[in-house]
Design a protein around this motif. Sequence first.
Motif, PDB file in Angstrom:
ATOM      1  N   VAL A 123       0.825  -1.209   0.000  1.00 57.29           N
ATOM      2  CA  VAL A 123       0.000   0.000   0.000  1.00 57.29           C
ATOM      3  C   VAL A 123       0.863   1.264   0.000  1.00 57.29           C
ATOM      4  O   VAL A 123       0.546   2.253   0.655  1.00 57.29           O
ATOM      5  CB  VAL A 123      -0.960   0.011   1.205  1.00 57.29           C
ATOM      6  N   GLY A 124       1.942   1.241  -0.747  1.00 61.45           N
ATOM      7  CA  GLY A 124       2.776   2.424  -0.875  1.00 61.45           C
ATOM      8  C   GLY A 124       3.945   2.482   0.076  1.00 61.45           C
ATOM      9  O   GLY A 124       4.694   3.462   0.092  1.00 61.45           O
ATOM     10  N   LEU A 125       4.130   1.429   0.884  1.00 60.07           N
ATOM     11  CA  LEU A 125       5.213   1.386   1.849  1.00 60.07           C
ATOM     12  C   LEU A 125       6.177   0.269   1.475  1.00 60.07           C
ATOM     13  O   LEU A 125       5.751  -0.828   1.117  1.00 60.07           O
ATOM     14  CB  LEU A 125       4.632   1.116   3.241  1.00 60.07           C
ATOM     15  N   ALA A 126       7.466   0.549   1.533  1.00 59.17           N
ATOM     16  CA  ALA A 126       8.484  -0.459   1.246  1.00 59.17           C
ATOM     17  C   ALA A 126       9.575  -0.364   2.309  1.00 59.17           C
ATOM     18  O   ALA A 126       9.597   0.546   3.127  1.00 59.17           O
ATOM     19  CB  ALA A 126       9.050  -0.280  -0.159  1.00 59.17           C
ATOM     20  N   TRP A 127      10.503  -1.315   2.256  1.00 62.75           N
ATOM     21  CA  TRP A 127      11.469  -1.566   3.336  1.00 62.75           C
ATOM     22  C   TRP A 127      12.825  -0.944   2.977  1.00 62.75           C
ATOM     23  O   TRP A 127      13.424  -1.292   1.967  1.00 62.75           O
ATOM     24  CB  TRP A 127      11.614  -3.063   3.453  1.00 62.75           C
ATOM     25  N   MET A 128      13.294  -0.026   3.828  1.00 63.60           N
ATOM     26  CA  MET A 128      14.651   0.492   3.678  1.00 63.60           C
ATOM     27  C   MET A 128      15.563  -0.317   4.590  1.00 63.60           C
ATOM     28  O   MET A 128      15.433  -0.261   5.823  1.00 63.60           O
ATOM     29  CB  MET A 128      14.718   1.976   4.026  1.00 63.60           C
ATOM     30  N   ASN A 129      16.453  -1.088   3.993  1.00 57.39           N
ATOM     31  CA  ASN A 129      17.320  -1.980   4.748  1.00 57.39           C
ATOM     32  C   ASN A 129      18.729  -1.404   4.822  1.00 57.39           C
ATOM     33  O   ASN A 129      19.187  -0.734   3.888  1.00 57.39           O
ATOM     34  CB  ASN A 129      17.350  -3.355   4.074  1.00 57.39           C
TER      35      ASN A 129
END
Length: 205
Positions: free
Chosen positions: A20-26
Amino acid sequence: MLYLTTPSGPQVRAAMAAGVGLAWMNTPASGHILPPGQLWAADNGRFGKGWPGHEAWIRWLASLADRADDCLFAVAPDVPMDAAATLVESPPWFPRIRALGYPAAFAAQDGAEDLPIPWDDFDVLFLAGSTDWKLGPGARRLAGEAKRRGKGLHMGRVNSLKRLRYAESIGCDSADGTYVAFGPDKNLPKCLAWVAEVDRQTALF
């Protein structure tokens, strides 16, 4: 527009998984395990206290190479706030990043618009640097050139709706920030509303 952040709690992970428009910054220092199919990006940890050193960083990136197809970009080592030093530091790493299967990102710093950018050697322009520079004419000029050349465009440290709107207005495909991490119960719904609003505005135009 995608908003990248850390997986700070189960509700944030669920929102990331839902797409829903959110992704993971690793980052190398995070210690998190990426769920299958999770869209993510690989920051290098140079801004802050998470930089492990060159060899540990490239080993970390190599250890996740089987997830490169889900990765938006991997940021080459940079020198925060120093464009000239970053142009020495980053280019040798672009081919190694690409060889692992990742799109390579170049972290542009203050004054980069006045220096020779190796456009053909990377895939994503990451607007880093100071807040004043990122919101000023130099970064905007670089953003326009990146889009003209078909590069991805990302802005770092975006922690308000106003700044997310600005990032979208200059062509950014994604942005990241720590807003959600500081109180995810309260801030996650707000952040998701920001992304939805920016996407609605984009659709209108």
